[in-house]
Scaffold this motif. Structure first.
Motif, PDB file in Angstrom:
ATOM      1  N   ILE A  36       0.838  -1.205   0.000  1.00  0.00           N
ATOM      2  CA  ILE A  36       0.000   0.000   0.000  1.00  0.00           C
ATOM      3  C   ILE A  36       0.869   1.250   0.000  1.00  0.00           C
ATOM      4  CG2 ILE A  36      -1.651   1.324   1.378  1.00  0.00           C
ATOM      5  CD1 ILE A  36      -2.922  -1.318   2.208  1.00  0.00           C
ATOM      6  N   ALA A  37       1.986   1.224   0.748  1.00  0.00           N
ATOM      7  CA  ALA A  37       2.901   2.363   0.749  1.00  0.00           C
ATOM      8  C   ALA A  37       3.490   2.581  -0.643  1.00  0.00           C
ATOM      9  CB  ALA A  37       4.007   2.130   1.777  1.00  0.00           C
ATOM     10  N   TRP A  38       3.842   1.495  -1.304  1.00  0.00           N
ATOM     11  CA  TRP A  38       4.391   1.591  -2.664  1.00  0.00           C
ATOM     12  C   TRP A  38       3.349   2.157  -3.637  1.00  0.00           C
ATOM     13  CZ3 TRP A  38       2.787  -0.866  -7.138  1.00  0.00           C
ATOM     14  CH2 TRP A  38       3.666  -0.820  -8.224  1.00  0.00           C
ATOM     15  N   ALA A  39       2.097   1.668  -3.580  1.00  0.00           N
ATOM     16  CA  ALA A  39       1.036   2.136  -4.479  1.00  0.00           C
ATOM     17  C   ALA A  39       0.737   3.611  -4.232  1.00  0.00           C
ATOM     18  CB  ALA A  39      -0.212   1.294  -4.269  1.00  0.00           C
ATOM     19  N   ALA A  40       0.715   4.050  -2.944  1.00  0.00           N
ATOM     20  CA  ALA A  40       0.453   5.464  -2.644  1.00  0.00           C
ATOM     21  C   ALA A  40       1.571   6.342  -3.178  1.00  0.00           C
ATOM     22  CB  ALA A  40       0.306   5.648  -1.134  1.00  0.00           C
ATOM     23  N   ASP A  41       2.820   5.853  -3.097  1.00  0.00           N
ATOM     24  CA  ASP A  41       3.940   6.623  -3.620  1.00  0.00           C
ATOM     25  C   ASP A  41       3.829   6.767  -5.126  1.00  0.00           C
ATOM     26  OD1 ASP A  41       6.778   7.745  -3.238  1.00  0.00           O
ATOM     27  OD2 ASP A  41       7.081   6.144  -4.725  1.00  0.00           O
ATOM     28  N   ARG A  42       3.438   5.683  -5.836  1.00  0.00           N
ATOM     29  CA  ARG A  42       3.301   5.733  -7.283  1.00  0.00           C
ATOM     30  C   ARG A  42       2.154   6.670  -7.700  1.00  0.00           C
ATOM     31  NH1 ARG A  42       7.519   3.788  -6.787  1.00  0.00           N
ATOM     32  NH2 ARG A  42       8.452   2.011  -7.904  1.00  0.00           N
ATOM     33  N   ALA A  43       1.133   6.772  -6.865  1.00  0.00           N
ATOM     34  CA  ALA A  43      -0.021   7.633  -7.185  1.00  0.00           C
ATOM     35  C   ALA A  43       0.155   9.059  -6.666  1.00  0.00           C
ATOM     36  CB  ALA A  43      -1.291   7.028  -6.594  1.00  0.00           C
ATOM     37  N   GLY A  44       1.234   9.318  -5.936  1.00  0.00           N
ATOM     38  CA  GLY A  44       1.454  10.654  -5.379  1.00  0.00           C
ATOM     39  C   GLY A  44       0.512  10.986  -4.242  1.00  0.00           C
ATOM     40  N   LEU A  45       0.081   9.950  -3.484  1.00  0.00           N
ATOM     41  CA  LEU A  45      -0.889  10.161  -2.397  1.00  0.00           C
ATOM     42  C   LEU A  45      -0.326   9.768  -1.028  1.00  0.00           C
ATOM     43  CD1 LEU A  45      -4.047   8.710  -4.185  1.00  0.00           C
ATOM     44  CD2 LEU A  45      -3.402  11.119  -3.929  1.00  0.00           C
ATOM     45  N   THR A  46       0.980   9.734  -0.886  1.00  0.00           N
ATOM     46  CA  THR A  46       1.582   9.290   0.375  1.00  0.00           C
ATOM     47  C   THR A  46       1.144  10.157   1.553  1.00  0.00           C
ATOM     48  OG1 THR A  46       3.508   8.420  -0.804  1.00  0.00           O
ATOM     49  CG2 THR A  46       3.769   8.854   1.550  1.00  0.00           C
ATOM     50  N   ASP A  47       0.983  11.458   1.311  1.00  0.00           N
ATOM     51  CA  ASP A  47       0.611  12.352   2.410  1.00  0.00           C
ATOM     52  C   ASP A  47      -0.758  12.014   2.985  1.00  0.00           C
ATOM     53  OD1 ASP A  47       2.973  13.690   2.117  1.00  0.00           O
ATOM     54  OD2 ASP A  47       2.116  15.317   0.895  1.00  0.00           O
ATOM     55  N   TYR A  48      -1.628  11.389   2.195  1.00  0.00           N
ATOM     56  CA  TYR A  48      -2.992  11.103   2.645  1.00  0.00           C
ATOM     57  C   TYR A  48      -3.214   9.630   2.975  1.00  0.00           C
ATOM     58  CZ  TYR A  48      -3.146  15.433   0.009  1.00  0.00           C
ATOM     59  OH  TYR A  48      -2.876  16.678  -0.488  1.00  0.00           O
ATOM     60  N   VAL A  49      -2.349   8.768   2.440  1.00  0.00           N
ATOM     61  CA  VAL A  49      -2.479   7.330   2.687  1.00  0.00           C
ATOM     62  C   VAL A  49      -1.515   6.873   3.773  1.00  0.00           C
ATOM     63  CG1 VAL A  49      -2.245   5.033   1.638  1.00  0.00           C
ATOM     64  CG2 VAL A  49      -3.277   6.902   0.338  1.00  0.00           C
ATOM     65  N   GLY A  50      -0.339   7.478   3.850  1.00  0.00           N
ATOM     66  CA  GLY A  50       0.664   7.067   4.807  1.00  0.00           C
ATOM     67  C   GLY A  50       1.648   6.096   4.199  1.00  0.00           C
ATOM     68  N   HIS A  93      -3.722  -7.354   9.549  1.00  0.00           N
ATOM     69  CA  HIS A  93      -3.707  -7.295   8.084  1.00  0.00           C
ATOM     70  C   HIS A  93      -4.430  -6.028   7.623  1.00  0.00           C
ATOM     71  CE1 HIS A  93      -3.473  -8.897   4.058  1.00  0.00           C
ATOM     72  NE2 HIS A  93      -4.802  -8.827   3.892  1.00  0.00           N
ATOM     73  N   VAL A  94      -4.082  -5.576   6.394  1.00  0.00           N
ATOM     74  CA  VAL A  94      -4.696  -4.377   5.825  1.00  0.00           C
ATOM     75  C   VAL A  94      -4.884  -4.580   4.328  1.00  0.00           C
ATOM     76  CG1 VAL A  94      -2.479  -3.215   5.402  1.00  0.00           C
ATOM     77  CG2 VAL A  94      -4.573  -1.857   5.681  1.00  0.00           C
ATOM     78  N   GLY A  95      -5.954  -3.985   3.818  1.00  0.00           N
ATOM     79  CA  GLY A  95      -6.221  -4.040   2.380  1.00  0.00           C
ATOM     80  C   GLY A  95      -6.900  -2.752   1.957  1.00  0.00           C
ATOM     81  N   ILE A  96      -7.273  -2.668   0.672  1.00  0.00           N
ATOM     82  CA  ILE A  96      -7.931  -1.484   0.111  1.00  0.00           C
ATOM     83  C   ILE A  96      -9.354  -1.870  -0.258  1.00  0.00           C
ATOM     84  CG2 ILE A  96      -7.874   0.264  -1.689  1.00  0.00           C
ATOM     85  CD1 ILE A  96      -4.875  -0.350  -2.000  1.00  0.00           C
ATOM     86  N   VAL A  97     -10.336  -1.073   0.184  1.00  0.00           N
ATOM     87  CA  VAL A  97     -11.739  -1.323  -0.158  1.00  0.00           C
ATOM     88  C   VAL A  97     -11.968  -0.828  -1.584  1.00  0.00           C
ATOM     89  CG1 VAL A  97     -14.142  -0.847   0.389  1.00  0.00           C
ATOM     90  CG2 VAL A  97     -12.472  -1.134   2.241  1.00  0.00           C
ATOM     91  N   GLU A  98     -12.365  -1.764  -2.450  1.00  0.00           N
ATOM     92  CA  GLU A  98     -12.664  -1.392  -3.836  1.00  0.00           C
ATOM     93  C   GLU A  98     -14.136  -1.064  -4.010  1.00  0.00           C
ATOM     94  OE1 GLU A  98     -11.344  -2.945  -8.264  1.00  0.00           O
ATOM     95  OE2 GLU A  98     -11.687  -4.441  -6.686  1.00  0.00           O
TER      96      GLU A  98
END
Length: 286
Positions: A36-50, A93-98
C-alpha cells in the motif's frame, strides 16, 4: 494484480521499502502494508495514505489524523484482526476497499493466501475499522487554509497612565472642598478683624511684656529685649502733664517716677495710685 512473492518472502515492495527507510530487515518481511505504501507513492498520495510496514502503527496514524471510521467506503483502507478483536493494537492485516456490496466488502490485498496480490470478498466480522485517506486530505487542506489565513492584528492598547495621589486634586470633590475651606477661613478672618480680636504672631519683638509677669522695666536688665516699636512713642495721654504721674513721689512710697523717659515703670498689683488710669491703654494692650 496477480503478483507473487519470490523465495524467502522476497518481494519488490519489500526491497523498495527497505531502501526507503534504510533498513534491510524489510526485504523479507510481511508485505501487505508495504504494498500500500508503494502504491500510494506511485499515485502521489503518500501524504494522505501514509507509508507504513506495521499495520497497528498505520491504524493509529489514521486515528490521530481524525480519519478513522466504522463504515466502509471505496478507497478506504480496511484493517483486520483475525481474532475478531476491536482494538487497533491487535490488527494483523490491511487491504484497500474497492467496493461495498450486500454487507460485504470487495478488497485488493497483498500477501494474501500466503503469496499473492489479489482481489478478495470479505465479511466484516473481522474488521477493526477503516482509515479514510479522503478525510486526511480534507483535514490537511483545512489546516493549510487556517495556517495561511491572516488573523486580525490585535489593536494596540494604549498604556494606561499610572495613578498619582495628585490626581485627586483635580477632581470636582477636591475643588469643592478647597472652596469651602477657603470660604470658612476668609469668613473667620474678616469676622475677627471686625471684632478686634486678631492676634499678632509671637515674634521675639512681640514677646510678653514684663508687666504681664508683675515686673518693672529697667535699662539694666540685659535679659529682656527692647520693647516693641509700637511702645517706643509714648501715648500723649501718658505725658508729664498727667497730674497722677507728676512729681518725684506723689504716692510717698519712696519710688521715683521718671516722667521724662519713654518707659514708665509700673508694679502690677501695687497700690491703686501706682496703676495707670483704666481709660489709658497702650497700643495692643488687653
Amino acid at each position: 494484480m496477480g503478483y507473487r512473492e519470490k523465495g524467502g518472502q522476497q518481494t519488490k515492495f519489500g526491497h523498495w521499502y527497505a531502501e526507503r527507510v534504510q533498513d534491510a530487515q524489510y526485504r523479507d518481511a510481511p508485505w501487505c502494508d508495504m504494498f500500500i505504501a508503494w502504491a500510494a507513492d506511485r499515485a502521489g498520495l503518500t501524504d494522505y495514505v501514509g507509508s507504513f510496514a506495521w499495520t497497528p502503527s498505520h491504524a493509529a496514524w489514521f486515528i490521530k489524523q481524525g480519519a478513522w471510521s466504522a463504515k466502509p467506503e471505496p478507497g478506504a483502507l480496511v484493517f483486520f484482526d483475525w481474532k475478531g478483536g476491536k482494538s487497533y493494537q491487535g490488527i494483523d492485516h490491511v487491504g484497500i476497499v474497492e467496493s461495498v456490496s450486500g454487507g460485504k466488502i470487495h478488497t485488493i490485498e497483498a500477501n494474501v493466501d500466503r503469496v499473492w496480490l489479489k482481489r478478495k470478498v470479505r465479511e466484516t466480522d473481522k474488521v477493526v475499522g477503516y482509515g479514510l485517506p479522503r478525510l486526511v486530505k480534507a483535514n490537511a487542506t483545512l489546516s493549510e487554509i487556517r495556517s495561511t489565513e491572516r488573523p486580525f492584528a490585535p489593536a494596540l492598547r494604549e498604556r494606561e497612565p499610572q495613578g498619582s495621589v495628585f490626581d485627586v486634586l483635580g477632581t470636582p470633590h477636591a475643588l469643592l472642598a478647597v472652596m469651602v475651606l477657603t470660604t470658612i477661613v476668609l469668613s473667620l478672618r474678616f469676622a475677627g478683624r471686625r471684632r478686634g480680636t486678631r492676634r499678632r504672631l509671637a515674634w521675639p519683638w512681640s514677646a510678653p511684656s514684663r508687666r504681664d509677669h508683675g515686673l518693672s522695666w529697667t535699662d539694666a536688665d540685659p535679659a529682656w529685649p527692647d520693647p516693641d516699636p509700637a511702645w517706643t512713642d509714648p501715648d500723649p495721654a501718658w505725658t508729664d502733664a498727667h497730674p497722677a504721674w507728676s512729681g518725684p513721689d506723689p504716692a510717698g512710697d519712696g519710688r521715683e517716677r521718671d516722667t521724662g523717659s519713654r518707659r514708665v515703670p509700673v508694679v502690677i498689683g501695687g497700690p491703686p495710685g501706682d496703676q495707670p488710669p483704666a481709660s489709658r491703654r497702650r497700643p495692643y494692650e488687653r
